[in-house]
Write a protein that holds these residues in place. Structure first.
Motif, short mmCIF file in Angstrom:
data_model
loop_
_atom_site.label_atom_id
_atom_site.label_comp_id
_atom_site.label_asym_id
_atom_site.label_seq_id
_atom_site.Cartn_x
_atom_site.Cartn_y
_atom_site.Cartn_z
N THR A 64 21.62 16.59 0.06
CA THR A 64 20.85 16.01 -1.04
C THR A 64 20.47 17.01 -2.11
OG1 THR A 64 18.80 16.40 0.15
CG2 THR A 64 19.83 14.26 0.45
N TYR A 95 22.49 7.73 -3.02
CA TYR A 95 21.92 7.60 -1.68
C TYR A 95 23.01 7.19 -0.69
CZ TYR A 95 19.16 5.67 2.13
OH TYR A 95 18.64 5.40 3.36
N ILE A 155 17.40 11.44 4.09
CA ILE A 155 18.22 11.54 2.88
C ILE A 155 17.42 11.04 1.67
CG2 ILE A 155 20.23 10.55 1.70
CD1 ILE A 155 21.68 10.69 4.42
N LEU A 159 16.58 13.22 -1.57
CA LEU A 159 16.94 12.78 -2.91
C LEU A 159 15.73 12.85 -3.83
CD1 LEU A 159 19.22 9.64 -2.70
CD2 LEU A 159 19.79 11.94 -3.38
#
Lengths: 247, 357
Positions: A64, A95, A155, A159
């Motif tokens: 990420t 994503y 994740i 992000l």
């Protein structure tokens, strides 16, 4: 959204990051599997998945860290934000790209169970009693589902952090910090005597909800918990972009 | 086609765009001109939907960017100041990505091929963008903006960092595009707008300080009575002959020479065109006139005058009066007047040899 998904997935393999991530993940998974099952002469895979979770602290940020930071630094986000797509579409594209690579490596790492199955066949042939021999299918499926959900939540957190800074390194380090806290807080919680503190820490800990999965139980509330963590951080990332437009 | 209405953008306490309004008709090529930091890029970023305005609105094709962002973005091709390129893609991969990103429905191979021919990218189509020179990268950026054939094209400083040949190519390209697109481009290079645009909007410190057709601005610049002449013949006698003429108010010999010709700086009386009579007078004396050039006021002069003038005007205003209507008509008149004043002032002063422009 699909264009961004494809681009990001492709970018993992035109830069070293995808290979480094997949290589380290698979190597770590294989080692952990060897130490927790083969060396222990055990079919129990629960500690294998437990240890695997610790590798996420370092590996998920690899996936990420550059997502938004790099776009911002190279000003390519101007292209994405002036294209006829929504910000949500852009964030979701990224994503799902990260999640796809993550899920793919997790599935590939299931090859680690092949030796266990091999031993199962041999031992069953030699078995005299009627007891169950071999890994427990329910536990493996439960754990796989659990770590996929945890990975998905991580994740989303990564992000979000990436959208805060244009420095990839800062993004990675902060994500590592956040994920480490989320994982270790559960271990700390177990050592605390005060039940109030323990409950609070248990709330923060992502691991506390993983327990049922590792027993092979499908825990709907845990599923909802992890999915909502993902949702919240994706939403926050979208808000960061909205806010920057107005800033 | 495009209507910008009392646009204001604040960055914290800093006001980057201060009540800009203008309209662009379909098929027009408009140049936004202004010094660095004037608010050109911010205006364009708002227009393209990258930034939001603090107040005011932007309509493209009658659609508000805030109400229908996707519809508006679909109508705009945007080349930001720094081309938004993914360096580890090839030109082909990048253009296909943009094609997919914009959700284009035209025939892909054909469309991309056409664009590459227009911007001359065919030779580098399979190469990595990071290995391309600045000029080619800029062209990839332009190609990206053209994908999907949007009716409005916005170029932020399209020729920065290019060599002279590329600059000419890009300008020609923009003129070609202007035939069936609405083009807005920004620059701080004056020749560029002069060469390419139908209309010039000068922006300084976040305000529109002038909005004129290019030809009008050129006409103001051409209204002049200073000449630079190259005359073969004995310098002293030529000079005294020039000074003896009644329609010449000033003449001097410059140190520059062109072969056996000397260079003179001549200023005629106001409203008198001395060029023809000077030619005959010189030829009667047997001194060939080998060069004669009007020293008009160029856009640089106009620009500097306008910008200085508005700096004075804004300085006189009380700061912090947000939300008021401006720039008023009277300010714009001031500008027009100041251009004329400057032309006159320039004619009264004697400029040194200005080199070959």
């Amino acid at each position: 959204m699909f264009a961004i998904f494809k681009k990001e997935l492709r970018a993992y393999f035109t830069t070293p990051i995808g290979y480094v991530y997949a290589g380290v993940f698979l190597a770590a998974a294989a080692l952990i599997c060897a130490f927790t099952t083969l060396q222990q002469a055990s079919y129990n895979t629960s500690s294998y998945f437990q240890y695997l979770l610790f590798t996420f602290i370092v590996l998920i940020p690899l996936l990420t860290m550059r997502m938004f930071s790099e776009e911002r630094k190279t000003r390519t986000e101007q292209l994405l934000l002036t294209a006829p797509i929504t910000i949500t579409g852009m964030v979701l594209g990224k994503y799902f790209a990260a999640f796809t690579l993550f899920a793919a490596t997790v599935l590939v790492s299931c090859l680690n169970f092949v030796p266990l199955l091999g031993y199962t066949v041999i031992e069953q042939a030699a078995a005299t009693s009627d007891t169950h021999i071999g890994p427990m299918g329910g536990q493996i499926v439960g754990c796989l589902l659990g770590i996929l959900l945890i990975g998905a939540a991580f994740i989303a957190i990564g992000l979000f952090v990436s959208s805060l800074t244009e420095n990839q390194l800062a993004s990675a380090v902060i994500t590592i910090g956040v994920l480490a806290v989320l994982i270790f807080v559960g271990i700390v919680a177990a050592k605390v005597n005060s039940s109030v503190v323990r409950t609070v820490l248990g709330w923060i800990s992502v691991l506390s909800r993983y327990d049922n999965f590792s027993l092979g139980l499908f825990d709907f509330s845990a599923l909802l918990y992890y999915v909502s963590i993902s949702g919240v951080f994706i939403f926050l990332t979208v808000r960061i972009y909205e806010k920057r437009r107005w800033g | 086609m495009i209507k910008i209405d009392h646009l204001v953008k604040n960055y914290g306490a800093n006001r980057a765009v201060d009540d800009i309004s203008f309209e662009v008709a379909p098929g027009e090529i408009v140049g936004l001109l202004g010094p660095n930091g004037a608010g050109k890029s911010t205006t364009m970023n708002i227009l393209a939907g990258y930034l939001s305005s603090t107040s005011g609105r932007v309509l493209v094709d009658g659609l508000n960017v805030l109400d229908a962002p996707l519809e508006v973005k679909r109508r705009i091709g945007y080349l930001p100041e720094q081309p938004p390129l993914y360096l580890d893609m090839t030109v082909e991969e990048y253009l296909i990505f943009v094609y997919n990103l914009k959700g284009c429905t035209l025939n892909r191979t054909k469309h991309l091929q056409e664009i590459c021919e227009v911007v001359k990218l065919t030779d580098v189509y399979k190469r990595l963008i990071k290995n391309l020179s600045k000029g080619f990268r800029q062209r990839v950026g332009i190609a990206q903006a053209l994908i999907g054939n949007p009716p409005v094209i916005i170029f932020d400083e399209p020729t920065v960092g290019l060599d002279p040949k590329q600059i000419i190519e890009i300008r020609n390209l923009i003129r070609t595009l202007g035939r069936d697109h609405t083009v807005i481009l920004s620059t701080h290079i004056l020749q560029e707008v002069q060469a390419v645009c139908d209309r010039i909007i000068i922006i300084n410190k976040g305000r529109v300080v002038a909005d004129e057709l290019t030809e009008n601005i050129n006409r103001v610049g051409a209204n002049c009575n200073r000449y630079q002449a190259k005359i073969c013949g004995p310098q002293r006698e030529v000079l005294s002959m020039l000074r003896d003429r009644t329609d010449v108010v000033y003449a001097e010999a410059l140190s520059a020479r062109d072969g056996d010709a000397y260079v003179y700086h001549i200023e005629s009386a106001k409203g008198v065109d001395i060029r023809k009579s000077l030619f005959y007078a010189l030829s009667a004396k047997g001194w060939p006139l080998v060069g004669l050039e009007t020293l008009g006021m160029n856009l640089e002069d106009i620009f500097i005058t306008v910008v200085d003038k508005t700096s004075d005007i804004t300085a006189q205003r009380k700061p912090g009066r947000a939300g008021k209507k401006g720039p008023s008509r009277s300010v714009e008149k001031d500008i027009a007047q100041s251009i004329l004043d400057a032309t006159a002032a320039k004619q009264e002063s004697i400029a040194p040899y200005e080199g070959d422009e």
